[in-house]
Each structure stands twice: as structure tokens, then as C-alpha cells.
Design a protein around this motif. Structure first.
Motif, PDB file in Angstrom:
ATOM      1  N   HIS A  29      75.652  -8.848 -23.174  1.00  0.00           N
ATOM      2  CA  HIS A  29      75.867  -7.473 -23.656  1.00  0.00           C
ATOM      3  C   HIS A  29      74.672  -6.988 -24.474  1.00  0.00           C
ATOM      4  O   HIS A  29      74.272  -5.815 -24.384  1.00  0.00           O
ATOM      5  CB  HIS A  29      77.129  -7.420 -24.505  1.00  0.00           C
ATOM      6  N   GLY A  30      74.086  -7.874 -25.278  1.00  0.00           N
ATOM      7  CA  GLY A  30      72.936  -7.495 -26.093  1.00  0.00           C
ATOM      8  C   GLY A  30      71.729  -7.116 -25.269  1.00  0.00           C
ATOM      9  O   GLY A  30      70.854  -6.368 -25.727  1.00  0.00           O
ATOM     10  N   ALA A  31      71.672  -7.631 -24.038  1.00  0.00           N
ATOM     11  CA  ALA A  31      70.561  -7.306 -23.139  1.00  0.00           C
ATOM     12  C   ALA A  31      70.870  -6.100 -22.256  1.00  0.00           C
ATOM     13  O   ALA A  31      70.091  -5.772 -21.360  1.00  0.00           O
ATOM     14  CB  ALA A  31      70.235  -8.513 -22.268  1.00  0.00           C
ATOM     15  N   GLY A  32      72.021  -5.448 -22.504  1.00  0.00           N
ATOM     16  CA  GLY A  32      72.350  -4.240 -21.769  1.00  0.00           C
ATOM     17  C   GLY A  32      73.179  -4.450 -20.520  1.00  0.00           C
ATOM     18  O   GLY A  32      73.365  -3.509 -19.739  1.00  0.00           O
ATOM     19  N   TRP A  33      73.675  -5.662 -20.297  1.00  0.00           N
ATOM     20  CA  TRP A  33      74.527  -5.923 -19.140  1.00  0.00           C
ATOM     21  C   TRP A  33      75.962  -5.510 -19.449  1.00  0.00           C
ATOM     22  O   TRP A  33      76.449  -5.678 -20.566  1.00  0.00           O
ATOM     23  CB  TRP A  33      74.512  -7.414 -18.788  1.00  0.00           C
ATOM     24  N   THR A  34      76.625  -4.967 -18.469  1.00  0.00           N
ATOM     25  CA  THR A  34      78.073  -4.773 -18.566  1.00  0.00           C
ATOM     26  C   THR A  34      78.730  -5.912 -17.798  1.00  0.00           C
ATOM     27  O   THR A  34      78.202  -6.390 -16.792  1.00  0.00           O
ATOM     28  CB  THR A  34      78.513  -3.430 -17.977  1.00  0.00           C
ATOM     29  N   THR A  35      79.873  -6.367 -18.286  1.00  0.00           N
ATOM     30  CA  THR A  35      80.518  -7.524 -17.666  1.00  0.00           C
ATOM     31  C   THR A  35      82.007  -7.268 -17.445  1.00  0.00           C
ATOM     32  O   THR A  35      82.651  -6.541 -18.202  1.00  0.00           O
ATOM     33  CB  THR A  35      80.376  -8.792 -18.542  1.00  0.00           C
ATOM     34  N   THR A  36      82.510  -7.869 -16.400  1.00  0.00           N
ATOM     35  CA  THR A  36      83.944  -7.963 -16.150  1.00  0.00           C
ATOM     36  C   THR A  36      84.281  -9.444 -16.142  1.00  0.00           C
ATOM     37  O   THR A  36      83.686 -10.215 -15.378  1.00  0.00           O
ATOM     38  CB  THR A  36      84.316  -7.341 -14.795  1.00  0.00           C
ATOM     39  N   SER A  37      85.207  -9.858 -16.998  1.00  0.00           N
ATOM     40  CA  SER A  37      85.527 -11.270 -17.141  1.00  0.00           C
ATOM     41  C   SER A  37      86.822 -11.598 -16.405  1.00  0.00           C
ATOM     42  O   SER A  37      87.844 -10.917 -16.601  1.00  0.00           O
ATOM     43  CB  SER A  37      85.659 -11.624 -18.627  1.00  0.00           C
ATOM     44  N   ALA A 110      72.827 -17.817 -20.664  1.00  0.00           N
ATOM     45  CA  ALA A 110      72.846 -16.369 -20.455  1.00  0.00           C
ATOM     46  C   ALA A 110      71.447 -15.784 -20.567  1.00  0.00           C
ATOM     47  O   ALA A 110      71.090 -14.850 -19.829  1.00  0.00           O
ATOM     48  CB  ALA A 110      73.781 -15.713 -21.467  1.00  0.00           C
ATOM     49  N   ALA A 111      70.636 -16.340 -21.458  1.00  0.00           N
ATOM     50  CA  ALA A 111      69.262 -15.863 -21.595  1.00  0.00           C
ATOM     51  C   ALA A 111      68.482 -16.102 -20.310  1.00  0.00           C
ATOM     52  O   ALA A 111      67.631 -15.287 -19.929  1.00  0.00           O
ATOM     53  CB  ALA A 111      68.579 -16.559 -22.773  1.00  0.00           C
ATOM     54  N   GLY A 115      66.704 -13.107 -18.224  1.00  0.00           N
ATOM     55  CA  GLY A 115      65.258 -13.119 -18.004  1.00  0.00           C
ATOM     56  C   GLY A 115      64.812 -13.793 -16.731  1.00  0.00           C
ATOM     57  O   GLY A 115      63.608 -13.920 -16.484  1.00  0.00           O
ATOM     58  N   GLY A 116      65.772 -14.226 -15.915  1.00  0.00           N
ATOM     59  CA  GLY A 116      65.434 -15.012 -14.746  1.00  0.00           C
ATOM     60  C   GLY A 116      65.032 -14.190 -13.539  1.00  0.00           C
ATOM     61  O   GLY A 116      65.144 -12.964 -13.526  1.00  0.00           O
ATOM     62  N   THR A 117      64.557 -14.897 -12.540  1.00  0.00           N
ATOM     63  CA  THR A 117      64.242 -14.290 -11.255  1.00  0.00           C
ATOM     64  C   THR A 117      65.183 -14.863 -10.203  1.00  0.00           C
ATOM     65  O   THR A 117      65.783 -15.914 -10.388  1.00  0.00           O
ATOM     66  CB  THR A 117      62.785 -14.559 -10.847  1.00  0.00           C
TER      67      THR A 117
END
Length: 289
Positions: A29-37, A110-111, A115-117
Motif C-alpha cells: 500500500h505504501g508503494a501505491g498498490w491497491t490490494t484485494t485479500s 513485498a519490496a 521493485g522487481g521485474t
């Protein structure tokens, strides 16, 4: 904003799954992603949820659990454009190990997703089922069958006891292998089919297997005495068993493994009695790594 569906096995790793998820979500969430759990009540419901999620084409299906949940994710994601993210929270975590992902640390994993490819890798397919790691079809599969019938103890100790119990009576098995159309008859302690190199929490049975070479590594451990098998077993963890004179490997696109009375296990899941025909499907899934 990127959108992820996070599918969790809360009981994975003795409850680690829920904790890893709860540590990972704030980082996403801190990186701007929205999530559905989401969380399934059992494997069948988890697979249904995964397939429904992939049909909605999120930016990632993130699985939080062990190799069993990763395998469920692969069933839904194979040959799609939706990438797989992994929050490792199981006991073995072999598929996550292939990508050097942090184990049991939700925020760090999560990081990597943030930041992954994306990397496309091969999968193995038998019938309508897929696996990303290794299919066990010998002594290792027999141990799995025994362990699954045991209610005590829990965790790795159950497999250790099952291994000791099987060692007392295990004898080499008679196999028929079809390797890219060439039939082989042989006796062996085990046959394993690797898309990836390891299973069982880092046992590198198919050392050298690559995820993007379009090939399966068929590993054969020829007959060994009980004590030699015990002495050789620790070498699986660093891959040095490949120098043993009873080790044999074939790289193929397709293999059929037949052996009476043996049930095949892949990614730690029961795939069914042999014979099984397995083929490599190149670039079958995208993984965030």
C-alpha cells in the motif's frame, strides 16, 4: 495504480502465512498498490479464487504461503499474462528459493514485488496440471505417501520418521521411462523430473536444472544399499550427489515415467499414480523476481 490480488493460506508454516501477509500489505500500500485479500477454506476453494482473480487481469496474483499455494497459483496463471508474486510463508518454499526471495519476511518479500521485474519461466505439465519444481517418483514419493497417512508428529519430523520407516524395507523399483521417444527399462531407487532444481526445502535433487531452457531434467538414482543411501542423502542439500556413480541425468522435452505401485508428487502435492507423462512448456508463466 498497480492492483494485486493477494491469496493467502493463513495456516501455512504453522500460522506464518497470516503474519507474513499482514507485514506485506502495508509495504504494498505504501508503494501505491491497491490490494484485494483472499483466503480459501481449502485447496479447491483457493484454486477457484485464484482462477476468478486471474480472469479479472490484475497486475499481479500474489500468493502468500508455501509451495502448495504456489502450485495452486500456477494452475490459474499458466499461459496467461498475469504475473505471479510470492510472499514465502511455508516450510519448504522451494519455488521462492529459485528466485532468491526473502523467506518468512513479508515486508522484504513485498519490496521485491514492488521493485522487481517480470521474468517468464518454463513449467512442467502432466495432463491438465502444472508444476514448477520437481516431480518425485521413487523412494521420495513413497516417503510422502507414508507421511500423509501419519497424524503424528507434525511438520518436518513426520517426514523424517517416514523416511526411517521406509528405509527398513525399501527395495529398488523397476521403471520404464520414455525419454523423448526412446524407451528405457531400468531399476532405480528413485526417478525425479525437474523443471527446477530442488524440492523438500532445498534438497537439490535436480542440481543444474534451469527454469528457462525448455527442458526437463530427468534424474535417476540407481540401486544403492541402505547405508549408502543414508550416506548419500545429505549430499542432496548442496548438489554434490551428482558426482555419485549411481547418479544419472537426461535432459528432455517430454518424459513418461512408469512404475507399478508408485504415486507421483510434484511441488509437494499428490499428482496421482504412475504412469505419468510430463512435458516442458516454455515461457509458461511470468514471475515477479
Amino acid at each position: 495504480m498497480p492492483r494485486a490480488v493477494v491469496l493467502t493460506n493463513p495456516s501455512s508454516g504453522k500460522g506464518r502465512g497470516a503474519r507474513v501477509r499482514d507485514d506485506a500489505l502495508p509495504r504494498l500500500h505504501g508503494a501505491g498498490w491497491t490490494t484485494t485479500s483472499l483466503a480459501g477454506r481449502d485447496a479447491d476453494e483457493a484454486l477457484d479464487l485464484a482462477r476468478l482473480a486471474v480472469a479479472e487481469e490484475p497486475d499481479a496474483l500474489v500468493v502468500c504461503g508455501g509451495d502448495g499455494l504456489v502450485n495452486i497459483g500456477l494452475q490459474a496463471l499458466a499461459q496467461s499474462d498475469v504475473p505471479l508474486g510470492i510472499l514465502p510463508a511455508g516450510t519448504g518454499n522451494d519455488f521462492a528459493r529459485y528466485f532468491d526471495l526473502p523467506l518468512g519476511d513479508g515486508a522484504a518479500a513485498a519490496a521485491r514485488i514492488v521493485g522487481g521485474t517480470t521474468r517468464r519461466v518454463d513449467l512442467a505439465r502432466t495432463g491438465d496440471r502444472w508444476f514448477g519444481g520437481v516431480l518425485a517418483a521413487g523412494f521420495d514419493a513413497v516417503v510422502n505417501e507414508r507421511a500423509n497417512r501419519m497424524s503424528w508428529p507434525k511438520g518436518q519430523a513426520r517426514y523424517n520418521l517416514a523416511t526411517l520407516a521406509e528405509l527398513r524395507t525399501f527395495r529398488p523399483l523397476s521403471y520404464v521411462l520414455d525419454l523423448d521417444g526412446v524407451e528405457h527399462h531400468l531399476d532405480a531407487m528413485m526417478v525425479a523430473v525437474g523443471n527446477g532444481p530442488s524440492y523438500g526445502g532445498g534438497m537439490r535433487i535436480a542440481e543444474g536444472a534451469e527454469l528457462d531452457d525448455g527442458l526437463l531434467d530427468v534424474v535417476i538414482i540407481k540401486p544403492l544399499g541402505r547405508m549408502e543411501l543414508v550416506r548419500t542423502f545429505p549430499k542432496l542439500f548442496d548438489g554434490t550427489h551428482v558426482t555419485h556413480p549411481q547418479f544419472e541425468r537426461h535432459r528432455v522435452r517430454k518424459v513418461t515415467v512408469a512404475c507399478a505401485g508408485i504415486v507421483g508428487y510434484a511441488d509437494g502435492e499428490r499428482f496421482g499414480p504412475l504412469p505419468l507423462t510430463i512435458e516442458c512448456v516454455p515461457d509458461a508463466v511470468a514471475v515477479i523476481a
